[in-house]
Design an enzyme around this catalytic site. Structure first.
Site, PDB file in Angstrom:
ATOM      1  CG  ASP A  67      -1.655   1.183   1.208  1.00 32.61           C
ATOM      2  OD1 ASP A  67      -2.289   1.698   0.404  1.00 32.61           O
ATOM      3  OD2 ASP A  67      -1.676   1.720   2.588  1.00 32.61           O
ATOM      4  CG  ASP A 115      -1.607   7.767   0.118  1.00 30.32           C
ATOM      5  OD1 ASP A 115      -0.565   8.618  -0.101  1.00 30.32           O
ATOM      6  OD2 ASP A 115      -2.415   7.541  -0.583  1.00 30.32           O
TER       7      ASP A 115
END
Length: 201
Positions: free
Chosen positions: A13, A15
């Site tokens: 991932d 952010d």
């Protein structure tokens, strides 16, 4: 958890996982764009933490409109412009050097490469936001580029739906058991787990 010989790719991932972009870049970028649009909304860190339960920046704007009793449908076009402008501010903040990757991230990527393990990106953020992070925060560290990049623009259903991870596996040509994911949220955990991946949070 990452096992050379078993795992052939680690899916990250972005952010909050690769870098703490949420509070350091996305939040101030949203507030700048909201002010420029003439909207009275100003998000606190507490507001934004709550809104992060909704995947996607534009979707967060719509959710906040509903929370404040505004007509989200009537504001949809305006909020689309806010989101586009917010992404420009995000890139400006990244270009200033304000956001660094999490401690140890660069070393982890180099270690994976040394062990012939690829890395990929699976995120709900936009391609322009990923490119800003890559160009200004990651590429200067002389990191190898990720093998596959799946962003929110590539899918119909964002996390917690598994579509982005399933697309990444398809593009990698790998099975779920060949990979693992690194996430920082419940939505990410559900998305990666729904695609059959082992997940580290």
């Amino acid at each position: 958890m990452i096992i050379p010989g078993q795992h052939r790719c680690v899916l990250f991932d972005v952010d909050g996982t690769i870098a703490e972009t949420e509070g350091q870049a996305h939040l101030p970028a949203f507030n700048r764009a909201l002010e420029e649009a003439g909207l009275p909304w100003r998000w606190t860190h507490a507001d934004y933490k709550r809104l992060l339960k909704t995947a996607g920046g534009f979707e967060r704007l719509l959710r906040y409109a509903e929370e404040t009793g505004s007509d989200a449908g009537a504001l949809r076009h305006l909020l689309a412009g806010v989101h586009k402008n917010k992404n420009k501010h995000f890139a400006d903040i990244l270009a200033s050097g304000a956001v660094k990757p999490r401690a140890g991230f660069a070393e982890l990527i180099h270690s994976l490469t040394h062990n012939d393990i690829r890395w990929a990106v699976v995120t709900t953020t936009s391609r322009s936001n990923w490119e800003a992070l890559w160009n200004y925060s990651l590429s200067p560290l002389d990191l190898p580029a990720p093998t596959v990049i799946v962003v929110g623009d590539d899918v119909q259903a964002k996390k917690p739906e598994p579509e982005a991870y399933l697309l990444a596996l398809q593009r990698l040509g790998l099975a779920a058991h060949d990979c693992c994911a690194i996430e920082d949220s419940r939505n990410g955990l559900l998305a990666a787990g729904g695609a059959g991946l082992a997940v580290a949070i």
